[in-house]
Enzyme design. Sequence first.
Site, PDB file in Angstrom:
ATOM      1  CB  SER A  69     -11.749  21.508   7.660  1.00  0.00           C
ATOM      2  OG  SER A  69     -12.877  22.211   7.207  1.00  0.00           O
TER       3      SER A  69
ATOM      4  CB  THR B 298     -16.235  15.876   1.709  1.00  0.00           C
ATOM      5  OG1 THR B 298     -15.699  16.288   2.966  1.00  0.00           O
ATOM      6  CG2 THR B 298     -17.577  15.229   1.950  1.00  0.00           C
ATOM      7  N   GLY B 299     -14.128  13.818   2.856  1.00  0.00           N
ATOM      8  CA  GLY B 299     -13.846  12.670   3.722  1.00  0.00           C
ATOM      9  C   GLY B 299     -12.458  12.126   3.482  1.00  0.00           C
TER      10      GLY B 299
ATOM     11  NE  ARG C 118      -3.799  12.781   3.460  1.00  0.00           N
ATOM     12  CZ  ARG C 118      -5.017  13.276   3.270  1.00  0.00           C
ATOM     13  NH1 ARG C 118      -5.198  14.571   3.175  1.00  0.00           N
ATOM     14  NH2 ARG C 118      -6.047  12.481   3.150  1.00  0.00           N
TER      15      ARG C 118
ATOM     16  CB  THR D  72     -13.109  18.676   1.600  1.00  0.00           C
ATOM     17  OG1 THR D  72     -12.141  17.783   2.100  1.00  0.00           O
ATOM     18  CG2 THR D  72     -12.686  19.251   0.281  1.00  0.00           C
TER      19      THR D  72
ATOM     20  CB  THR E 291      -9.305  20.267   1.916  1.00  0.00           C
ATOM     21  OG1 THR E 291      -9.378  19.776   3.252  1.00  0.00           O
ATOM     22  CG2 THR E 291      -8.206  19.499   1.201  1.00  0.00           C
TER      23      THR E 291
HETATM   24  N1  GLY Z   1     -10.790  14.887   1.487  1.00  0.00           N
HETATM   25  C1  GLY Z   1      -9.758  15.680   1.957  1.00  0.00           C
HETATM   26  C2  GLY Z   1      -8.524  14.978   2.281  1.00  0.00           C
HETATM   27  O1  GLY Z   1      -8.544  13.781   2.490  1.00  0.00           O
HETATM   28  O2  GLY Z   1      -7.500  15.617   2.361  1.00  0.00           O
END
Ligand code: GLY
Length: 329
Positions: A87, A240-241, A217, A189, A207
């Site tokens: 990740s 994070t998330g 993206r 992340t 991340t």
């Molecule tokens: N929180 C990391 C992402 O959405 O890329």
Amino acid sequence: MKTRRNFIKLSALGGAALVTTSCLSSDKDKSAIKTTQKTIKPIVISTWIHGMKANKAAWKVLEQGGKAIDAVEKGVMVVESDADNQSVGLGGLPDRDGIVTLDACIMDESNRCGAVACLQNIENPIAVARKVMDDTPHVLLVGEGALQFAKEKGFKPINLLTEKSKKDWEAWKIKSKYQPIINSENHDTIGMLALDADGNLSGSCTTSGMAFKLHGRVGDSPIIGAGLFVDNEVGAACATGMGEAVIRIAGSAIVVELMRNGMSPNKACKTAVNRIIKKHKDLTNLQVGFIALNKNGEFGGYSVYNGFNYAVYSKSQNEMVDAAFDRNW
Ligand code: GLY
């Protein structure tokens, strides 16, 4: 993100057990949290179990009286360079075209900041973000421009796609027919916040983003104010998330502002999470977690769903803390 729930310390009160005194300097001046003799420093906190080894590297800097900004850079680099971590950095899961693209940002005690987004072929995007901060008048470089800058600064391009991540991508392509699946299982992340012995705060966030995302993206992680924010008068926060949900509420900046207005780190993270919950009708798979650290060394974390945890290193002890949460999966 559901899978990382097997750790140890439950602390619905965040860092309250460590430091009981948190006070605003006065009603007239609510823009700064007054530090107290009970301030815990140095201290470093970071998201998820990979935060344990990242904290260890950061602590090496902090225990020698080093600066928080160096600690948060060196700390997350360990995770970026871990090929087994899918990740972050090297070995990160690719986008739907099979290309690994990385996002990172860093911020110091003087509101200086640097970031890179959609960066390919560089193992340590956080170190490139640091160079953006230190060596340019800009904050964010993206894509080809970020890669060109990294090369100019001496970073060596490498292949970031490991055999394991390639296999996972190939397996995903068969079932998912090239449609990115937006859910909470396919990314997280590392965000790190540190308070050094001089009482200065810094943060970092890095991340590979959402696995199998559309090419190009970019999530919250390289966006100052979303994935990370630091105000040395008050505190620092990172996220994070699901990055899209964090960006929609300027998540980390909000957490810091809530602390400025007197909330504990835990309450500030909870309030930001509640705002995300309020703004989204469909919370299916929408996991977001925040961690925060204030000027007194108090810390906290909160997430939409259970399962989010973070690593805390202070007074020579490194341990996992389960974040408080709004709901069960
Ligand atoms: N929180 C990391 C992402 O959405 O890329």
